[in-house]
Design a protein around this motif. Structure first.
Motif, PDB file in Angstrom:
ATOM      1  N   THR A  83       0.839  -1.199   0.000  1.00 56.31           N
ATOM      2  CA  THR A  83       0.000   0.000   0.000  1.00 56.31           C
ATOM      3  C   THR A  83       0.875   1.250   0.000  1.00 56.31           C
ATOM      4  OG1 THR A  83      -1.772  -1.165   1.137  1.00 56.31           O
ATOM      5  CG2 THR A  83      -1.800   1.249   1.265  1.00 56.31           C
ATOM      6  N   GLN A  87       0.979   4.119  -3.022  1.00 59.03           N
ATOM      7  CA  GLN A  87       0.695   5.520  -2.730  1.00 59.03           C
ATOM      8  C   GLN A  87       1.900   6.404  -3.019  1.00 59.03           C
ATOM      9  OE1 GLN A  87      -0.530   5.166   1.364  1.00 59.03           O
ATOM     10  NE2 GLN A  87      -2.664   4.777   0.815  1.00 59.03           N
ATOM     11  N   THR A  91       2.209   9.431  -5.717  1.00 60.29           N
ATOM     12  CA  THR A  91       2.542  10.781  -5.254  1.00 60.29           C
ATOM     13  C   THR A  91       3.787  11.315  -5.938  1.00 60.29           C
ATOM     14  OG1 THR A  91       1.538  10.327  -3.103  1.00 60.29           O
ATOM     15  CG2 THR A  91       3.069  12.177  -3.220  1.00 60.29           C
TER      16      THR A  91
END
Length: 127
Positions: A83, A87, A91
């Motif tokens: 995860t 992410q 980003t």
């Protein structure tokens, strides 16, 4: 979990490629490790030793290997790391709009390289 993605992200973040976004990603990674293994764990000490502020580019593969190994032996950590990686990749990708331009009266003599993020070496000429 993709070990290659983990290695690329760790290299980018540890190498300072992502700037402030990278620092935030590293803080997030350290928090993930702290939650799973504790404030005084060898795992957290290893991540902190490889942080962008204290590490050299040579330590990134070492910490990547440790993270992948911990993920293989700890399913919950593996899920959390996956995860985090997704992410962080998103980003970092969003924060790096690159526009390379050579224009006007520019006089270029020699080789020019225009690039965004480079995860590895660039060699020009004989090595």
């Amino acid at each position: 979990m993709d070990p290659t993605l983990i290695a690329a992200l760790i290299s980018a973040v540890a190498g300072g490629v992502a700037g402030e976004v990278g620092k935030n990603a590293w803080t997030s990674l350290a928090s993930l490790v702290r939650r799973r293994y504790g404030d005084h764990s060898r795992e957290l000490a290893a991540v902190e030793a490889a942080s962008p502020e204290s590490a050299s580019s040579e330590t990134a593969p070492d910490i990547s290997g440790l993270l992948v190994e911990w993920a293989r032996t700890d399913a919950d950590f593996g899920e959390a790391l996956t995860t985090w990686a997704a992410q962080t990749a998103e980003t970092i990708g969003q924060s790096h709009d690159i526009a390379n331009t050579i224009s006007g009266d520019a006089r270029i003599q020699g080789t020019v390289i225009q690039a965004g993020d480079v995860f590895g070496s660039i060699t020009i000429g004989p090595h």
